[in-house]
Design an enzyme around this catalytic site. Structure first.
Site, PDB file in Angstrom:
ATOM      1  N   GLU A  87      33.501  21.791  25.444  1.00 56.46           N
ATOM      2  CA  GLU A  87      32.608  21.839  26.019  1.00 56.46           C
ATOM      3  C   GLU A  87      31.755  23.079  26.192  1.00 56.46           C
ATOM      4  O   GLU A  87      32.659  24.430  26.299  1.00 56.46           O
ATOM      5  CB  GLU A  87      32.698  21.191  27.140  1.00 56.46           C
ATOM      6  N   CYS A 113      28.322  29.551  29.214  1.00 54.27           N
ATOM      7  CA  CYS A 113      29.727  29.628  29.552  1.00 54.27           C
ATOM      8  C   CYS A 113      30.413  28.801  28.137  1.00 54.27           C
ATOM      9  O   CYS A 113      29.983  27.796  27.976  1.00 54.27           O
ATOM     10  CB  CYS A 113      29.892  28.838  30.650  1.00 54.27           C
ATOM     11  N   CYS A 120      44.295  24.513  26.355  1.00 56.02           N
ATOM     12  CA  CYS A 120      45.062  25.600  26.936  1.00 56.02           C
ATOM     13  C   CYS A 120      46.444  25.797  26.889  1.00 56.02           C
ATOM     14  O   CYS A 120      46.942  24.836  27.433  1.00 56.02           O
ATOM     15  CB  CYS A 120      44.170  26.185  28.085  1.00 56.02           C
ATOM     16  N   CYS A 124      47.650  26.527  33.795  1.00 58.10           N
ATOM     17  CA  CYS A 124      47.447  26.564  35.412  1.00 58.10           C
ATOM     18  C   CYS A 124      47.711  25.171  36.051  1.00 58.10           C
ATOM     19  O   CYS A 124      47.046  24.197  35.558  1.00 58.10           O
ATOM     20  CB  CYS A 124      46.135  27.151  35.499  1.00 58.10           C
ATOM     21  N   CYS A 127      44.008  23.443  37.083  1.00 63.37           N
ATOM     22  CA  CYS A 127      43.159  23.376  36.152  1.00 63.37           C
ATOM     23  C   CYS A 127      43.139  22.036  35.304  1.00 63.37           C
ATOM     24  O   CYS A 127      44.007  21.823  34.863  1.00 63.37           O
ATOM     25  CB  CYS A 127      43.078  24.604  35.342  1.00 63.37           C
ATOM     26  N   CYS A 344      32.319  26.318  35.524  1.00 58.66           N
ATOM     27  CA  CYS A 344      33.308  27.051  34.415  1.00 58.66           C
ATOM     28  C   CYS A 344      34.593  26.695  34.833  1.00 58.66           C
ATOM     29  O   CYS A 344      34.961  26.750  35.990  1.00 58.66           O
ATOM     30  CB  CYS A 344      33.008  28.456  34.426  1.00 58.66           C
TER      31      CYS A 344
HETATM   32  N1  SAH Z   1      41.284  30.960  30.759  1.00 62.51           N
HETATM   33  C1  SAH Z   1      40.268  31.860  31.506  1.00 62.51           C
HETATM   34  C2  SAH Z   1      38.857  31.254  31.310  1.00 62.51           C
HETATM   35  C3  SAH Z   1      38.623  29.749  31.553  1.00 62.51           C
HETATM   36  S1  SAH Z   1      38.697  29.420  33.372  1.00 62.51           S
HETATM   37  C4  SAH Z   1      40.590  31.922  33.049  1.00 62.51           C
HETATM   38  O1  SAH Z   1      41.678  31.302  33.529  1.00 62.51           O
HETATM   39  O2  SAH Z   1      40.292  32.908  33.434  1.00 62.51           O
HETATM   40  C5  SAH Z   1      37.485  29.964  34.400  1.00 62.51           C
HETATM   41  C6  SAH Z   1      37.660  30.208  35.776  1.00 62.51           C
HETATM   42  O3  SAH Z   1      37.421  28.659  36.209  1.00 62.51           O
HETATM   43  C7  SAH Z   1      39.150  30.481  36.094  1.00 62.51           C
HETATM   44  O4  SAH Z   1      38.711  31.544  37.114  1.00 62.51           O
HETATM   45  C8  SAH Z   1      39.523  29.401  36.897  1.00 62.51           C
HETATM   46  O5  SAH Z   1      40.628  29.670  37.892  1.00 62.51           O
HETATM   47  C9  SAH Z   1      38.429  28.291  37.279  1.00 62.51           C
HETATM   48  N2  SAH Z   1      38.951  27.319  37.834  1.00 62.51           N
HETATM   49  C10 SAH Z   1      39.936  26.124  37.181  1.00 62.51           C
HETATM   50  N3  SAH Z   1      40.018  24.964  37.629  1.00 62.51           N
HETATM   51  C11 SAH Z   1      39.241  25.226  38.677  1.00 62.51           C
HETATM   52  C12 SAH Z   1      38.903  24.236  39.704  1.00 62.51           C
HETATM   53  N4  SAH Z   1      39.381  22.944  39.660  1.00 62.51           N
HETATM   54  N5  SAH Z   1      37.943  24.778  40.679  1.00 62.51           N
HETATM   55  C13 SAH Z   1      37.593  25.575  40.870  1.00 62.51           C
HETATM   56  N6  SAH Z   1      37.598  26.686  39.783  1.00 62.51           N
HETATM   57  C14 SAH Z   1      38.331  26.283  38.767  1.00 62.51           C
HETATM   58 FE1  SF4 Z   2      43.799  28.062  30.795  1.00 65.36          FE
HETATM   59 FE2  SF4 Z   2      42.858  26.668  32.777  1.00 65.36          FE
HETATM   60 FE3  SF4 Z   2      44.506  28.474  33.504  1.00 65.36          FE
HETATM   61 FE4  SF4 Z   2      42.202  29.346  32.413  1.00 65.36          FE
HETATM   62  S1  SF4 Z   2      42.562  28.296  34.226  1.00 65.36           S
HETATM   63  S2  SF4 Z   2      44.284  30.050  31.714  1.00 65.36           S
HETATM   64  S3  SF4 Z   2      41.656  27.603  31.249  1.00 65.36           S
HETATM   65  S4  SF4 Z   2      44.948  26.569  32.309  1.00 65.36           S
END
Ligand code: SAH
Ligand code: SF4
Length: 370
Positions: A87, A113, A120, A124, A127, A344
């Site tokens: 996406e 974005c 990934c 995390c 996420c 994002c």
């Molecule tokens: N992998 C990279 C870029 C993609 S994630 C990274 O982790 O920075 C981009 C942002 O979205 C990150 O700061 C992440 O913490 C945030 N994000 C992920 N899941 C989320 C959620 N459920 N609610 C709000 N922000 C979220």
């Molecule tokens: Fe990967 Fe999601 Fe963690 Fe970003 S926030 S590094 S996309 S698992």
């Protein structure tokens, strides 16, 4: 999978396409006219196009779904040549400014974005992208193609400014070779001419790769997904923090070449009763002392099955106020496209759900909802 013409910088295309001026014409077709098929390239001889078509696809991804948010955000689902999906999001950052006679005096501002991987590896715990596991890196052309496709779809002229944030699916620094080539292609003066300072790489903090990105001197911004001020909580949220702890990230940031007028962005995902207390704010100030930093607080956006909760607004504001009162620049991320989960980092493959949405879209339902 066939390589794409979007995989190459102009000088590389000039090695492939002879005579050289044809390469420049083709580059123009790709980035100034957003050519969607070889037939579009009117002034290129058919024999050359046939030869290229045997080896290269023009578009390595196709739009299979769009979701429209009421705030102007559009979430795109792409299908890749191997049927995997990723996406990208079109974000309206600022409305156009009109004068009294209704003429546009300043165009609307947009940010794209972009995803860098299918899934990934970082995993995390908060996420959605992580839930589907890791499938593969995106190729250079698949990264570049997202921007070309969104500009084409929104009739956004090649010379209009756009910002790119690498904050879609995936960890950009885990696909650094392809990412850095895509950044260079976006910067090409004969192409989209998007300078490094209009491109922001968001990372969960692979400290050695932050150094490598810095050494490449691409002029890009960096955003660090910090989310926690102590290693215990950060390791719970971002498992690879055990290998790249907070101290190693801070050291890498201090070495990163930044424009002296700019700041390094630290993203801090605020989760209720986890990291939303003033004690954490205090530690954050200490941690970032000596760095030209800017903090972006993000409301955790819950989804079914997550153990984490969205913080209270008053706690968020108190956290922000504490940072600001202690001299730290701090904003709260405005969650664009929240009604379509287009913020994002909250993108994920949705399988059957997306297919259903696609059918709805084709029958015009989604547009009606917006
Ligand atoms: N992998 C990279 C870029 C993609 S994630 C990274 O982790 O920075 C981009 C942002 O979205 C990150 O700061 C992440 O913490 C945030 N994000 C992920 N899941 C989320 C959620 N459920 N609610 C709000 N922000 C979220
Ligand atoms: Fe990967 Fe999601 Fe963690 Fe970003 S926030 S590094 S996309 S698992």
């Amino acid at each position: 999978m066939k390589p794409s013409l979007l995989d190459f910088r102009l000088k590389e295309l000039q090695e492939i396409v002879k005579p050289q001026f044809r390469a420049k014409q083709i580059f123009g077709w790709l980035y100034h006219n957003y050519a969607d098929s070889y037939e579009d390239m009117k002034n290129i001889p058919k024999a050359l196009k046939d030869e290229l078509a045997k080896k290269f696809v023009l578009n390595p991804l196709k739009i299979v779904n769009k979701e429209y948010s009421s705030d102007g955000t559009i979430k795109y689902l792409f299908e890749l040549q191997d049927s995997k999906t990723v996406e990208a999001v079109w974000l309206k950052m600022k409305d156009a400014q009109l004068n009294d006679s209704g003429e546009v005096i300043q165009e609307a501002k947009y940010t794209i974005c972009v995803s860098t991987q299918v899934g990934c590896k970082v995993g995390c715990s908060f996420c959605l992208t992580a839930k589907g596991g890791f499938s593969r890196d995106l190729s250079v052309g698949e990264i570049v193609g997202q921007v070309v496709a969104l500009k084409r779809d929104n009739e956004h002229k090649h010379n209009r400014m756009i910002n790119i944030v690498y904050m879609g699916m995936g960890e950009p620094l885990d696909n650094l070779d392809n990412l850095s080539r895509a950044i260079e292609i976006f910067k090409e003066e004969d192409g989209l001419s998007i300078s490094g300072k209009r491109q922001t790489v968001s990372t969960s903090g692979l400290s050695n790769k932050i150094d490598r990105l810095g050494e490449m001197d691409l002029g890009v911004h960096i955003a660090i997904s910090l989310h926690a001020v102590d290693d215990k909580l950060r390791s719970e949220l971002i498992p690879m923090n055990k290998a790249h702890n907070i101290a190693s990230i801070i050291e890498a940031v201090k070495r990163f070449p930044i424009d002296t007028r700019k700041r390094v962005m630290f993203e801090y995902l605020v989760i209720k009763n986890k990291n939303d207390d003033i004690g954490s704010a205090k530690k954050l100030i200490k941690l970032l002392s000596g760095i030209k930093a800017k903090v972006n607080l993000i409301y955790f956006n819950p989804y079914p099955g997550t153990p984490y909760e969205r913080p209270l607004k008053e706690d968020m504001l108190a956290f922000q106020e504490y940072l600001v009162n202690h001299g730290l620049l701090c904003t709260i991320r405005d969650s664009k496209g929240i009604d379509i989960s287009a913020a994002c980092g909250q993108l994920k493959e949705q399988g059957e759900f997306s297919k259903a949405k696609e059918r709805d879209h084709l029958s015009g339902k989604i547009e009606g909802e917006a």
